[in-house]
Motif scaffolding. Sequence first.
Motif, mmCIF file in Angstrom:
data_model
loop_
_atom_site.group_PDB
_atom_site.id
_atom_site.type_symbol
_atom_site.label_atom_id
_atom_site.label_comp_id
_atom_site.label_asym_id
_atom_site.label_seq_id
_atom_site.Cartn_x
_atom_site.Cartn_y
_atom_site.Cartn_z
ATOM 1 N N TYR A 113 0.694 -0.994 -0.016
ATOM 2 C CA TYR A 113 -0.030 0.134 -0.076
ATOM 3 C C TYR A 113 0.944 1.454 -0.123
ATOM 4 O O TYR A 113 1.952 1.340 0.598
ATOM 5 N N ALA A 115 0.474 5.610 0.405
ATOM 6 C CA ALA A 115 -0.844 6.866 0.631
ATOM 7 C C ALA A 115 -0.111 7.940 0.945
ATOM 8 O O ALA A 115 1.218 8.062 0.980
ATOM 9 N N LYS A 116 -0.660 8.984 1.174
ATOM 10 C CA LYS A 116 -0.111 10.355 1.426
ATOM 11 C C LYS A 116 0.777 10.359 2.834
ATOM 12 O O LYS A 116 1.550 11.100 3.126
ATOM 13 N N VAL A 158 -4.940 8.698 -5.463
ATOM 14 C CA VAL A 158 -4.649 9.114 -4.236
ATOM 15 C C VAL A 158 -3.963 10.363 -3.917
ATOM 16 O O VAL A 158 -4.178 10.978 -3.110
ATOM 17 N N ASP A 164 -8.061 6.749 -0.336
ATOM 18 C CA ASP A 164 -7.099 6.649 0.713
ATOM 19 C C ASP A 164 -5.845 6.153 0.519
ATOM 20 O O ASP A 164 -4.758 6.632 1.021
ATOM 21 N N ALA A 165 -5.756 5.044 -0.190
ATOM 22 C CA ALA A 165 -4.207 4.571 -0.550
ATOM 23 C C ALA A 165 -4.478 3.688 -1.815
ATOM 24 O O ALA A 165 -5.398 3.537 -2.441
ATOM 25 N N LEU A 183 3.884 10.485 -1.660
ATOM 26 C CA LEU A 183 3.425 9.283 -1.401
ATOM 27 C C LEU A 183 4.467 8.522 -0.313
ATOM 28 O O LEU A 183 5.772 8.603 -0.686
#
Length: 239
Positions: A113, A115-116, A158, A164-165, A183
Amino acid sequence: MKKLILTAAVLALSAGTAFAADVVRMGTEGAYPPYNFINDKGEVDGFERELGDTLCTKAGLTCEWVTNDWDSIIPNLLSGNYDTIIAGMSITPEREETIMFTQNYYPPAASAYAAKTADADVMGVVAAQVGTIQADYVAKSGATLLEFSTLDDTVAAVKNGEADAVFADKDALAPFVTEGGELVWDGEDVPLGGGIGIGMRKSDTELKAKFDAVITEMKADGSLNTMIKKWFGDDAALF
């Protein structure tokens, strides 16, 4: 890496057409670096281009490269538009019901995964590329799956807050997760699939045998590991 659900009508095409003479049409996506991508000259490039050309040379065959969108890549193999799929495709029991694979030319590798933030909700809305084993995993995890046609689109979802991811092959996501970038990795790696192999019609047993023999040779002499390191770095999974 990837899983397609085929309709009965498409399955009916599985009789396929055997590859012609010594010319093998190699089908790939051209949008999944570093496995495969289109370079500045408009040509197929990447790990799988180099590997495919090497396999054909060693097997005494001529490769012709064909690109096809991921979501129809198996149906178009079965309908005879090309003779192989060499496109970061993981070997799975579901796919083996429809096509056959060579032995793996890339070992089972991690999915991950991104994400931010490292604490983003991976059980929230998760983007994945349509028809992949990662999309299947997300759908079964309880998260809300948001599918896109390309990896770039999943990453963009994203970045723009639509998801979210993103969940994908870690090797493919790595260029998007850079120091100081937008990310970061989120959570633990997830092992999926049985490695990546060349997909082909079940009738093309002779072609499978030729490619299997060369892959075995390249594993034994270390040249396949050398090629993997060239494209994926020293930390890549090796044979």
